[in-house]
Design a protein around this motif. Structure first.
Motif, PDB file in Angstrom:
ATOM      1  N   LEU A  32       0.856  -1.197   0.000  1.00 22.81           N
ATOM      2  CA  LEU A  32       0.000   0.000   0.000  1.00 22.81           C
ATOM      3  C   LEU A  32       0.882   1.233   0.000  1.00 22.81           C
ATOM      4  N   TYR A  33       0.525   2.201  -0.846  1.00 20.52           N
ATOM      5  CA  TYR A  33       1.330   3.394  -1.057  1.00 20.52           C
ATOM      6  C   TYR A  33       0.502   4.650  -0.779  1.00 20.52           C
ATOM      7  N   TRP A  34       1.175   5.653  -0.256  1.00 19.14           N
ATOM      8  CA  TRP A  34       0.582   6.987  -0.133  1.00 19.14           C
ATOM      9  C   TRP A  34       1.400   7.967  -0.960  1.00 19.14           C
ATOM     10  N   LEU A  39      -1.593  20.495  -7.702  1.00 23.47           N
ATOM     11  CA  LEU A  39      -2.103  20.813  -9.039  1.00 23.47           C
ATOM     12  C   LEU A  39      -0.970  20.955 -10.034  1.00 23.47           C
ATOM     13  N   GLY A  40      -1.063  20.227 -11.132  1.00 22.49           N
ATOM     14  CA  GLY A  40      -0.068  20.333 -12.189  1.00 22.49           C
ATOM     15  C   GLY A  40       1.230  19.597 -11.922  1.00 22.49           C
ATOM     16  N   GLN A  41       1.260  18.812 -10.848  1.00 21.81           N
ATOM     17  CA  GLN A  41       2.480  18.074 -10.490  1.00 21.81           C
ATOM     18  C   GLN A  41       2.244  16.572 -10.541  1.00 21.81           C
ATOM     19  N   GLY A  42       3.333  15.826 -10.567  1.00 22.80           N
ATOM     20  CA  GLY A  42       3.225  14.386 -10.484  1.00 22.80           C
ATOM     21  C   GLY A  42       2.994  13.943  -9.045  1.00 22.80           C
ATOM     22  N   PRO A  43       2.515  12.723  -8.861  1.00 24.17           N
ATOM     23  CA  PRO A  43       2.347  12.210  -7.496  1.00 24.17           C
ATOM     24  C   PRO A  43       3.696  12.184  -6.767  1.00 24.17           C
ATOM     25  N   GLU A  44       3.706  12.720  -5.568  1.00 25.61           N
ATOM     26  CA  GLU A  44       4.914  12.787  -4.749  1.00 25.61           C
ATOM     27  C   GLU A  44       4.877  11.655  -3.724  1.00 25.61           C
ATOM     28  N   PHE A  45       5.871  10.801  -3.757  1.00 26.54           N
ATOM     29  CA  PHE A  45       5.909   9.638  -2.858  1.00 26.54           C
ATOM     30  C   PHE A  45       5.981  10.080  -1.407  1.00 26.54           C
ATOM     31  N   LEU A  91      -3.258  10.642  -2.561  1.00 22.01           N
ATOM     32  CA  LEU A  91      -3.610   9.432  -3.304  1.00 22.01           C
ATOM     33  C   LEU A  91      -3.098   8.204  -2.576  1.00 22.01           C
ATOM     34  N   CYS A  92      -3.921   7.196  -2.567  1.00 23.13           N
ATOM     35  CA  CYS A  92      -3.523   5.902  -2.036  1.00 23.13           C
ATOM     36  C   CYS A  92      -3.533   4.908  -3.187  1.00 23.13           C
ATOM     37  N   ALA A  93      -2.604   3.977  -3.173  1.00 23.50           N
ATOM     38  CA  ALA A  93      -2.561   2.930  -4.198  1.00 23.50           C
ATOM     39  C   ALA A  93      -2.200   1.610  -3.537  1.00 23.50           C
ATOM     40  N   SER A  94      -2.643   0.533  -4.151  1.00 22.25           N
ATOM     41  CA  SER A  94      -2.265  -0.783  -3.628  1.00 22.25           C
ATOM     42  C   SER A  94      -1.808  -1.670  -4.776  1.00 22.25           C
ATOM     43  N   SER A  95      -1.026  -2.684  -4.442  1.00 24.17           N
ATOM     44  CA  SER A  95      -0.606  -3.671  -5.426  1.00 24.17           C
ATOM     45  C   SER A  95      -0.444  -5.010  -4.726  1.00 24.17           C
ATOM     46  N   LEU A  96      -0.430  -6.068  -5.529  1.00 30.63           N
ATOM     47  CA  LEU A  96      -0.306  -7.408  -4.961  1.00 30.63           C
ATOM     48  C   LEU A  96       0.928  -7.507  -4.092  1.00 30.63           C
ATOM     49  N   TRP A  97       2.038  -7.113  -4.663  1.00 27.36           N
ATOM     50  CA  TRP A  97       3.294  -7.074  -3.929  1.00 27.36           C
ATOM     51  C   TRP A  97       3.921  -5.715  -4.200  1.00 27.36           C
ATOM     52  N   ALA A  98       5.076  -5.485  -3.626  1.00 36.13           N
ATOM     53  CA  ALA A  98       5.765  -4.225  -3.875  1.00 36.13           C
ATOM     54  C   ALA A  98       6.134  -4.129  -5.348  1.00 36.13           C
ATOM     55  N   THR A  99       6.392  -2.936  -5.769  1.00 38.10           N
ATOM     56  CA  THR A  99       6.513  -2.560  -7.173  1.00 38.10           C
ATOM     57  C   THR A  99       7.339  -3.499  -8.019  1.00 38.10           C
ATOM     58  N   THR A 100       8.381  -4.040  -7.513  1.00 41.77           N
ATOM     59  CA  THR A 100       9.309  -4.789  -8.347  1.00 41.77           C
ATOM     60  C   THR A 100       8.741  -6.101  -8.876  1.00 41.77           C
ATOM     61  N   GLU A 104       1.998  -3.209 -11.160  1.00 39.28           N
ATOM     62  CA  GLU A 104       0.850  -2.330 -11.344  1.00 39.28           C
ATOM     63  C   GLU A 104       0.323  -1.827 -10.010  1.00 39.28           C
ATOM     64  N   LEU A 105       0.237  -0.509  -9.892  1.00 37.54           N
ATOM     65  CA  LEU A 105      -0.420   0.114  -8.752  1.00 37.54           C
ATOM     66  C   LEU A 105      -1.849   0.470  -9.146  1.00 37.54           C
ATOM     67  N   PHE A 106      -2.774   0.182  -8.255  1.00 39.03           N
ATOM     68  CA  PHE A 106      -4.174   0.562  -8.452  1.00 39.03           C
ATOM     69  C   PHE A 106      -4.439   1.741  -7.522  1.00 39.03           C
ATOM     70  N   PHE A 107      -4.772   2.875  -8.121  1.00 43.12           N
ATOM     71  CA  PHE A 107      -4.964   4.087  -7.335  1.00 43.12           C
ATOM     72  C   PHE A 107      -6.424   4.285  -6.955  1.00 43.12           C
ATOM     73  N   GLY A 108      -6.611   4.887  -5.783  1.00 39.71           N
ATOM     74  CA  GLY A 108      -7.930   5.364  -5.414  1.00 39.71           C
ATOM     75  C   GLY A 108      -8.181   6.723  -6.032  1.00 39.71           C
ATOM     76  N   GLU A 109      -9.397   7.263  -5.800  1.00 38.42           N
ATOM     77  CA  GLU A 109      -9.769   8.551  -6.377  1.00 38.42           C
ATOM     78  C   GLU A 109      -9.134   9.720  -5.631  1.00 38.42           C
ATOM     79  N   GLY A 110      -8.583   9.439  -4.470  1.00 39.30           N
ATOM     80  CA  GLY A 110      -7.891  10.478  -3.725  1.00 39.30           C
ATOM     81  C   GLY A 110      -8.755  11.180  -2.698  1.00 39.30           C
ATOM     82  N   SER A 111      -8.087  11.780  -1.733  1.00 41.77           N
ATOM     83  CA  SER A 111      -8.745  12.646  -0.741  1.00 41.77           C
ATOM     84  C   SER A 111      -8.195  14.049  -0.947  1.00 41.77           C
ATOM     85  N   ARG A 112      -9.095  14.971  -1.281  1.00 43.14           N
ATOM     86  CA  ARG A 112      -8.646  16.351  -1.495  1.00 43.14           C
ATOM     87  C   ARG A 112      -8.682  17.075  -0.161  1.00 43.14           C
TER      88      ARG A 112
END
Lengths: 116, 112
Positions: A32-34, A39-45, A91-100, A104-112
């Motif tokens: 699980l990732y946060w 606005l106008g930026q990429g997702p920041e880990f 944004l929150c995302a989840s995947s079966l295992w860690a990225t490697t 594929e990360l599946f993202f939620g719609e986000g909390s503004r």
């Protein structure tokens, strides 16, 4: 549900208040990732979990930010003493295992979050 | 550590081609591509794990030059549905635990 669920979808708070953002990942996903996106930026880990433990929290901006995943499923991102600069979509995302592995990360719609 | 994408924005007519580049200052383990439409969550396109690897997804393909620490996303015969912001994400060598860092994005607009 079938996808990643985040609540609340919108949160308006005042400077200095405490906020909790919740993420319910896809069932069976161990990672699980946060991320934070302005606005106008990429997702920041921010942080990611493999199971219950935080595998990498190097993106948390300071000690006002904290995240937990006590049972290896739902995660909560906690922000203390909010500042106007914390305003963003979280944004929150989840995947079966860690990225490697599956990659594929599946993202939620986000909390503004808006801090006034 | 954040990968650098170019161009920042591109406008196409339907049917035209585009290339989006992603470069890193650090050695890469993998490169990931996502597309995000306005107001929506990012959606996975593909992952490249090996240097020289190329993958395709309909008319969208990508390559990974491990030696140059670069990846490129190719969109051919673009469709209106391709509009959105494209992000590359990178996992650095030595950090294969899973920390995925995204670039700043490339905004693609496809006009009729």
């Amino acid at each position: 549900g079938a996808g990643v669920s985040q609540t609340p979808s919108n949160k308006v708070t005042e400077k200095g208040k405490y906020v909790e953002l919740r993420c319910d990942p896809i069932s069976g996903h161990t990672a699980l990732y946060w991320y934070r996106q302005s606005l106008g930026q990429g997702p920041e880990f921010l942080i990611y979990f493999q199971g219950t433990g935080a595998a990498d929290d190097s993106g948390l901006p300071n000690d006002r930010f904290f995240a937990v995943r006590p049972e290896g499923s739902v995660s909560t991102l906690k922000i203390q003493r909010t500042e106007r600069g914390d305003s963003a979509v979280y944004l929150c995302a989840s995947s079966l295992w860690a990225t490697t592995n599956t990659g594929e990360l599946f993202f939620g719609e986000g909390s503004r979050l808006t801090v006034l | 550590q954040q990968p650098v994408q170019s161009p920042q924005a591109v406008i196409l007519r339907e049917g035209e081609d585009a290339v989006i580049n992603c470069s890193s200052s650090k050695a890469l383990y993998s490169v990931h591509w996502y597309r995000q439409k306005h107001g929506e969550a990012p959606v996975f396109l593909m992952i490249l794990l090996k240097g020289g690897e190329q993958k395709g997804h309909e008319k969208i393909s990508a390559s990974f030059n491990e030696k140059k620490q670069q990846s490129s996303l190719y969109l051919t015969a673009s469709q209106l549905s391709y509009s959105g912001t494209y992000f590359c994400g990178t996992v650095h060598r030595g950090n294969q635990g899973g920390k995925l860092i995204f670039g700043q994005g490339t905004e693609l607009s496809v006009k009729p």
